[in-house]
Design a protein around this motif. Structure first.
Motif, short mmCIF file in Angstrom:
data_model
loop_
_atom_site.label_atom_id
_atom_site.label_comp_id
_atom_site.label_asym_id
_atom_site.label_seq_id
_atom_site.Cartn_x
_atom_site.Cartn_y
_atom_site.Cartn_z
N MET A 1 0.83 -1.21 0.00
CA MET A 1 0.00 0.00 0.00
C MET A 1 0.86 1.27 0.00
O MET A 1 2.01 1.24 0.42
CB MET A 1 -0.88 0.00 1.24
CG MET A 1 -2.16 0.78 1.00
SD MET A 1 -3.11 0.94 2.50
CE MET A 1 -4.44 1.95 1.92
N SER A 2 0.32 2.30 -0.47
CA SER A 2 1.09 3.54 -0.58
C SER A 2 1.04 4.39 0.68
O SER A 2 0.10 4.28 1.47
CB SER A 2 0.57 4.36 -1.75
OG SER A 2 0.92 3.76 -2.98
N SER A 4 0.38 7.69 2.60
CA SER A 4 -0.68 8.70 2.44
C SER A 4 -0.21 9.99 1.76
O SER A 4 0.89 10.47 2.00
CB SER A 4 -1.25 9.05 3.82
OG SER A 4 -2.03 10.22 3.77
N MET B 1 1.04 4.60 6.57
CA MET B 1 0.66 3.20 6.77
C MET B 1 1.82 2.26 6.44
O MET B 1 2.73 2.59 5.71
CB MET B 1 -0.51 2.87 5.84
CG MET B 1 -1.36 1.75 6.40
SD MET B 1 -2.63 1.23 5.24
CE MET B 1 -3.33 -0.14 6.13
N ILE B 3 3.79 -1.26 5.14
CA ILE B 3 3.80 -2.20 4.03
C ILE B 3 3.35 -3.56 4.56
O ILE B 3 3.83 -4.02 5.60
CB ILE B 3 5.22 -2.25 3.43
CG1 ILE B 3 5.51 -0.92 2.71
CG2 ILE B 3 5.37 -3.44 2.52
CD1 ILE B 3 6.94 -0.78 2.24
N SER B 4 2.47 -4.18 3.83
CA SER B 4 1.86 -5.46 4.24
C SER B 4 2.87 -6.52 4.70
O SER B 4 3.95 -6.67 4.12
CB SER B 4 1.04 -6.02 3.08
OG SER B 4 0.69 -7.37 3.34
N ASN B 82 3.70 -8.00 -4.29
CA ASN B 82 2.85 -6.85 -4.57
C ASN B 82 2.46 -6.00 -3.37
O ASN B 82 1.29 -5.63 -3.22
CB ASN B 82 1.55 -7.36 -5.18
CG ASN B 82 1.49 -7.09 -6.66
OD1 ASN B 82 1.80 -5.98 -7.09
ND2 ASN B 82 1.14 -8.11 -7.41
N VAL B 83 3.41 -5.68 -2.53
CA VAL B 83 3.07 -4.88 -1.36
C VAL B 83 3.10 -3.38 -1.62
O VAL B 83 2.53 -2.60 -0.88
CB VAL B 83 4.00 -5.21 -0.17
CG1 VAL B 83 3.58 -6.52 0.47
CG2 VAL B 83 5.45 -5.27 -0.59
N VAL B 84 3.76 -3.01 -2.73
CA VAL B 84 3.84 -1.59 -3.09
C VAL B 84 3.61 -1.45 -4.59
O VAL B 84 4.24 -2.16 -5.37
CB VAL B 84 5.22 -1.00 -2.72
CG1 VAL B 84 5.41 0.37 -3.33
CG2 VAL B 84 5.41 -0.94 -1.22
N PRO B 85 2.69 -0.56 -4.99
CA PRO B 85 2.47 -0.36 -6.42
C PRO B 85 3.77 0.13 -7.07
O PRO B 85 4.48 0.95 -6.49
CB PRO B 85 1.42 0.76 -6.48
CG PRO B 85 0.89 0.92 -5.09
CD PRO B 85 1.90 0.35 -4.15
N GLU B 88 5.29 3.66 -6.81
CA GLU B 88 4.34 4.51 -6.10
C GLU B 88 4.29 4.20 -4.61
O GLU B 88 3.22 4.00 -4.04
CB GLU B 88 2.93 4.36 -6.70
CG GLU B 88 2.76 5.12 -7.99
CD GLU B 88 1.32 5.14 -8.44
OE1 GLU B 88 0.41 5.08 -7.60
OE2 GLU B 88 1.10 5.21 -9.67
N SER B 91 2.02 8.17 -2.32
CA SER B 91 0.92 8.64 -3.16
C SER B 91 0.91 10.17 -3.14
O SER B 91 1.27 10.80 -2.15
CB SER B 91 -0.42 8.05 -2.74
OG SER B 91 -0.69 8.29 -1.40
#
Lengths: 144, 144
Positions: A1-2, A4, B1, B3-4, B82-85, B88, B91
């Motif tokens: 996830m990115s 914020s 947040m 990273i997964s 795939n934890v980070v686009p 990106e 954001s």
DNA sequence: TTGATTGTAATTAATATAGTTACATGTAAC
DNA sequence: GTTACATGTAACTATATTAATTACAATCAA
């Protein structure tokens, strides 16, 4: 996830306050440039205030920088707006099985490595100031 | 947040498969060490498979490494799960106001900087292999 | 006192995570 | 071929965060 966009918005706000130093940077004024809501801007400004990056007072319109442009780094903003928990850019699964060789050693093995990776990223943010952003925008605008 | 933890779990899985190379690393076996659900392990294994880091076949119990330990970096795992686009990590707010000097220049100004920060972090991940993790765990275990 | 602004709480919709159940599909062994 | 077992997936849940938004009390200047 990115991470914020509060962070990017924080940088935007600080840079715009400087460009508008002779005017009044109210939450409504800033919101218009960011293209969002004044309440959201006030929330972020509140975080920047707590980190002593801006000065702002209830009832009095406008925010001002609390430090020199060259003394505010992107890392300061990043920490101010709380986009990443302290030293926890990477989350690690809790309670791996202590009966397993890997389970009982994985956390203490990877956490320091992940921490180094995080610090490398933050070091880059710490090397760029709002002044750099300000100057870069001046340059980009010249070329238009 | 943050990273997964899929990333940390992926590293855990690959390391454990190596320690258990003479045994059968079924999703149930791996789940027990990670302390989670076999279905979740299978989901992550599926991603590692797509990235050609492990070999696993429907109906046949157990996953095996598809490459040498020393040829799998943490960056490979990080990208696989795939934890980070792509490009990106940070954001950036969409649609800043083009009528404002800052609004029309902020994105192209900060995106390259944020990208450098992200790459610095990923470079660290790319410098560590699963073999390093494996050896570190062997060492830590000796000291217990 | 009036009018405008900040500070903050509460709400909403959208999205991601992590956990879980269920089951179709595929394989080996009997 | 039937059985037993494992993988591959879809679906669902609870939780959390983001970003946007509304509402309003507290504060200050004119």
């Amino acid at each position: 996830m990115s991470i914020s966009s509060r962070f990017a918005v924080g940088v935007h706000i600080l840079t715009l306050i400087e460009f508008n130093k002779d005017g009044v940077s109210s939450s409504e004024y800033l919101a218009e440039s960011v293209n969002t809501n004044p309440a959201l801007i006030r929330k972020i400004i509140g975080m920047l205030k707590k980190a002593e990056l801006v000065e702002v007072h209830p009832g009095i319109a406008g925010a001002n920088l609390a430090k020199k442009l060259s003394e505010i780094t992107l890392l300061d903003v990043y920490k101010a707006v709380n986009v990443v928990p302290e030293n926890e850019l990477f989350s690690v699964h809790e309670n791996p099985n202590p009966k397993c060789l890997v389970g009982r050693n994985i956390q203490e093995t990877i956490i320091p490595i992940l921490s180094i990776a995080q610090l490398a990223m933050e070091k880059v943010l710490g090397s760029v100031t709002i002044e750099d952003i300000f100057e870069a925008i001046v340059e980009k605008e010249k070329q238009k």
